[in-house]
Write a protein that holds these residues in place. Structure first.
Motif, PDB file in Angstrom:
ATOM      1  N   SER A  44       0.857  -1.181   0.000  1.00  0.00           N
ATOM      2  CA  SER A  44       0.000   0.000   0.000  1.00  0.00           C
ATOM      3  C   SER A  44       0.897   1.236   0.000  1.00  0.00           C
ATOM      4  O   SER A  44       2.129   1.132   0.103  1.00  0.00           O
ATOM      5  N   PHE A  65       0.804   5.887   0.735  1.00  0.00           N
ATOM      6  CA  PHE A  65       0.068   7.117   0.990  1.00  0.00           C
ATOM      7  C   PHE A  65       0.965   8.311   0.674  1.00  0.00           C
ATOM      8  O   PHE A  65       2.192   8.219   0.695  1.00  0.00           O
ATOM      9  N   TYR A  70      -3.720  11.355   0.216  1.00  0.00           N
ATOM     10  CA  TYR A  70      -4.334  10.158  -0.351  1.00  0.00           C
ATOM     11  C   TYR A  70      -3.709   8.937   0.299  1.00  0.00           C
ATOM     12  O   TYR A  70      -2.481   8.813   0.371  1.00  0.00           O
ATOM     13  N   ARG A  71      -4.563   8.055   0.784  1.00  0.00           N
ATOM     14  CA  ARG A  71      -4.115   6.794   1.368  1.00  0.00           C
ATOM     15  C   ARG A  71      -4.572   5.673   0.452  1.00  0.00           C
ATOM     16  O   ARG A  71      -5.769   5.511   0.203  1.00  0.00           O
ATOM     17  N   GLY A  72      -3.636   4.905  -0.074  1.00  0.00           N
ATOM     18  CA  GLY A  72      -3.936   3.904  -1.083  1.00  0.00           C
ATOM     19  C   GLY A  72      -4.705   2.718  -0.541  1.00  0.00           C
ATOM     20  O   GLY A  72      -4.812   2.502   0.670  1.00  0.00           O
ATOM     21  N   PRO A  73      -5.264   1.911  -1.432  1.00  0.00           N
ATOM     22  CA  PRO A  73      -5.994   0.706  -1.011  1.00  0.00           C
ATOM     23  C   PRO A  73      -5.058  -0.290  -0.343  1.00  0.00           C
ATOM     24  O   PRO A  73      -3.844  -0.277  -0.573  1.00  0.00           O
ATOM     25  N   ASP A 131     -10.614   0.185   0.333  1.00  0.00           N
ATOM     26  CA  ASP A 131     -10.390   1.142  -0.746  1.00  0.00           C
ATOM     27  C   ASP A 131      -9.517   2.300  -0.270  1.00  0.00           C
ATOM     28  O   ASP A 131      -9.315   2.514   0.932  1.00  0.00           O
ATOM     29  N   GLY A 132      -9.019   3.077  -1.234  1.00  0.00           N
ATOM     30  CA  GLY A 132      -8.226   4.255  -0.910  1.00  0.00           C
ATOM     31  C   GLY A 132      -9.088   5.394  -0.379  1.00  0.00           C
ATOM     32  O   GLY A 132     -10.314   5.421  -0.545  1.00  0.00           O
TER      33      GLY A 132
END
Length: 819
Positions: free
Chosen positions: A694, A696, A717-720, A729-730
């Motif tokens: 993952s 971010f 933004y924090r990725g999935p 999900d992100g």
């Protein structure tokens, strides 16, 4: 004039670094060292400037002091005029100083300048990041996007740190992070850390230390590392302070005065705060039940809305008395009174093909909590040359009561209550002994004692339901720690080697079932921190530490949440500690207006603690229980970048990026429950190997608009991410803020929009029974808090805004060993 001198000093220093030859000849350099302190208190002056003017060439160079007031830098041999400056203090001149060999100027004392004292700013705008041998320090400074916010908002804006939709704090994607206040456990964190952090005003925080490779001085708790929140304390003689008023929508009101009075013998400081806040939130869950042929045979949805009202009053007051010029004793008291009225409305729609039904379940929770903490500190700096003894005593009490009646379709079905009480005691002693000019020995001891009781009573009014989840526990945790460490600097190489041992005694009594769980163990925790200065603007760091995660009482307590009839969280009294070995390689460089940092890290953990989702059958219906388990081992590695770029005086940019990968071993968990007929049912939950990644990222810009309006934007933004049972999900979040100074810079007006697009939601899919052959699939969305708009007004008295000098404009040469 002093700002101009400092700017010229910076430019000249860069010029010296870029020109190793002068008029075609090599210029040999000498090392100039010394220390700057305040005349009366003998307290070190951080960021004091040492300006050297070459009497022949008129070249200007110099450096600044570190947190201990010390400086060390190189200059070409020659005859100099030396001036030592610090904002609000009278300058000291050392004219006609011949420097032909390494020179120690000794201890230089500066006296306060009454005429310029009022120009000193308490809330200074420092550089964004300070690099130390074992940590990074992020100054809150003028971060407008947290004005009117709380400690969770501050942490969520710190690189490497994330705060999820439920308030859980993670460091580099790992939620097992230790949170300290002023270097120690604190009642400010409370019994339930995430809720308490929401009640600590952001304006009370000066900076946050991110410690990914803690030295032996720090607790071994926290496999991800340590976040140390440093609160503001007054440093100016006389009476001064500030008042912050905040209004917002959804309903928000807060007032937070910060007052300080200081003389030559005493320093009286305080932070007060009252807040009223509504926190609407929501969640939606869809449970799809699969038949033997993996075809959906029934569906249940739960649509929840949270209407939270929180009233919080907190006060901290402290008095520091200077016994001598090198020693002081400080006493402080913290008090918090919080009250929450939370209404959770859960509309349950059971789309069973033979018997569909709708249920409206309302939980009306009234929560009251009181936290008190008494602290006493003794500090003795002896001769003011680095030898130091500190003794800390701390006693805290927390008392929390929850009453939560539950109705179903308007009929009272449950009358629940929970009473939790805790007392915490701390004793700590630390001794630092300098050895020569660049070495340091340290030794210390710490005892922490916790005694907690929790009584959770569930009164189910349905006579046909014979299930009783009531639960009472007594939890005691005593930790005795001893450590020693030694650090030194050899030319451009620094090292800090330490060893810590912690003796842990945990007693858990399950009063409802008359069971006990005792865990006693002694563990050793070595630490290694290395640093190398490639040149004046580049350095490398390498750190190793062994750490652990002890299960907290709420993870051990097997009580079940009651907001839903089918979806619970339950603790696990059989949890054992997680142990982690961490390696961290860091690089930092500064090129003109650009500062760039990079880290590569690797962690390996044993007996990893992770929550899993189990399925049980009660009263003929499936229920879903989320419970923490020890899941064998995990390997985690990643890379992180941080950058700051000052385009101009009116445009400042910063960004961070973190990518990590983790691999968790496969694990088969067998559990037992009792069905409706009283039979014991055993199930095995297969948890496959997880090999996922993952990432971010954050971006921040601060721009000065016409009329000196400051505009700040933060994008995150924090990725999935996937685990053995869940796909998440992100998350994308944007915060905006605008600030304008008023009344000759004595006041500021800040408009803040948190979560501009109302997108801070956790969306996930969970596969009950395993990914390969799930019996139930849950699709969920959760939003703890909706978009918040606030307007804050800050008024400062006996202060003016003035920027404090950046921390690392010059390489002071000496790293700080430890925290």
């Amino acid at each position: 004039m002093r700002q101009l001198t400092f700017l010229l000093l910076l430019i000249s220093s860069i010029a010296f670094a870029q020109k190793p030859n002068y008029k075609g000849r090599n210029i040999s350099k000498i090392t100039l060292t010394g220390k700057v302190v305040e005349t009366n208190t003998q307290q070190p002056l951080e960021y004091a400037t040492i300006v050297l003017t070459h009497l022949k060439t008129k070249k200007v160079t110099g450096g600044v002091t570190d947190t201990k007031g010390s400086f060390s830098f190189q200059v070409p041999k020659g005859m100099y005029a030396i001036k030592v400056e610090f904002i609000g203090f009278k300058s000291k001149n050392l004219p006609n100083k011949q420097l032909t060999a390494n020179t120690n100027l000794g201890t230089i004392t500066l006296s306060e300048d009454a005429e310029t004292l009022e120009e000193v700013e308490v809330v200074a705008e420092k550089s964004t990041v300070e690099i130390r041998l074992d940590k990074k320090i992020y100054n809150v400074g003028k971060d407008m996007t947290v004005k009117g916010g709380n400690a969770s908002d501050v942490l969520d804006n710190v690189p490497s740190v994330n705060v999820d939709a439920e308030g859980a704090v993670s460091l580099r994607g790992n939620e097992n992070v230790r949170i300290l206040i002023d270097g120690k456990p604190s009642a400010l964190v409370g019994l339930t850390g995430t809720d308490a952090l929401r009640n600590l005003p952001a304006d009370a925080i000066e900076k946050v230390e991110v410690i990914t490779s803690p030295s032996a001085r720090y607790d071994a708790e926290g496999t991800a590392g340590i976040l140390n929140i440093i609160l503001r304390k007054g440093k100016i003689t006389g009476f001064n302070g500030s008042v912050n008023l905040t209004l917002g929508n959804p309903d928000q009101f807060g007032i937070a005065p910060s007052l300080n009075y200081r003389t030559k013998k005493i320093n009286l400081f305080s932070n007060l705060g009252y807040s009223y806040r509504k926190g609407p939130g929501n969640s939606f869950s869809k449970f799809s039940y699969l038949g033997g042929d993996n075809v959906i045979d029934s569906i249940q949805t739960e649509d929840r809305t949270f209407d939270r009202t929180n009233k919080n009053f907190n006060a901290s007051i402290g008095l520091e008395y200077f016994l001598t010029k090198n020693s002081s004793i400080t006493g402080s008291f913290f008090y918090r009174n919080s009250k929450g009225d939370d209404i959770a409305t859960n509309i349950i729609n059971q789309l069973m093909f033979n018997n569909p039904q709708d249920i409206t379940r309302i939980e009306n929770e009234e929560e009251k909590g009181i936290d008190k903490q008494y602290s006493l500190n003794y500090t003795n700096n002896f001769d003011g040359k680095g030898q130091k003894l500190t003794i800390d005593l701390q006693y805290g009490e927390s008392d929390e009561t929850e009453l939560s009646p539950i109705t179903s379709n308007g009929v009272l079905t449950e009358d629940n209550s929970q009473v939790t009480k805790s007392t915490d005691k701390l004793f700590q002693i630390d001794y630092v002994l300098p050895i020569g000019e660049k070495s340091q020995f340290e030794i210390g001891h710490k005892t922490t004692l916790q005694d907690l009781s929790s009584d959770f009573k569930v009164n189910i009014l349905d006579p046909t339901n014979n299930f009783d989840p009531s639960n009472a526990i007594n939890f005691k945790q005593n930790i005795y720690a001893f450590y020693t460490q030694y650090g030194s600097k050899i030319d451009k190489f620094s090292y800090l080697l330490g060893l810590r041992t912690e003796i842990t005694d945990i007693d858990l009594d399950l009063l409802t079932t008359n069971k006990t769980s005792d865990k006693n163990f002694t563990e050793w925790f070595p630490t290694v921190n290395l640093g190398y200065e490639l040149n004046d603007n580049e350095n490398l760091t390498l750190g190793y530490s062994r750490r652990l995660r002890r299960p907290r009482h709420w993870f051990l307590n097997p009580f079940e949440t009651r907001s839903s009839t089918t979806n619970f969280f339950r603790g696990n009294p059989d949890l054992t500690p997680t142990f982690t070995s961490s390696f961290d390689l860091g690089y930092n460089t500064r090129v003109k207006k650009l500062n760039l940092g990079a880290s590569i890290y690797y962690q390996i953990s044993t007996d990893l603690i992770r929550p899993v989702s189990l399925t049980e059958v009660r009263n003929g219906n499936n229920v879903f229980v989320r419970q923490p388990l020890n899941l064998n081992d995990e390997q985690r590695y990643g890379i992180e970048f941080t950058t700051n770029y000052n385009v101009s005086k009116k445009v400042r940019l910063s960004a961070s990026f973190n990518y990590f990968k983790f691999k968790t071993d496969a694990f088969d968990y067998t559990y037992t429950f009792t069905d409706i007929n009283g039979n014991s049912v055993t199930k095995t939950l297969p948890l496959p190997e997880v090999n996922e990644s993952s990432w971010f990222a954050r971006f921040n810009s601060r721009i000065t608009l016409p009329a000196k309006i400051q505009w700040q934007t933060r994008i995150m933004y924090r990725g999935p991410q996937a685990s053995a049972q869940t796909d998440r999900d992100g998350i994308f979040v944007t915060n905006l803020a605008f600030s304008k100074d008023l009344f000759k810079d004595k006041a500021s007006l800040v408009l803040n929009v948190s979560d501009l697009f109302n997108s801070r939601k956790r969306e996930s899919v969970t596969y009950f029974g395993g990914r390969e052959n799930p019996r139930t699939i849950s699709d969920g969305t959760f939003q703890w808090r909706e978009r918040q708009i606030s307007l804050s007004f800050v008024y400062r008295f006996n202060q003016k805004k003035k920027r404090e000098r950046p921390r690392r404009e010059f390489d002071g040469g000496g790293e700080e060993f430890g925290g």
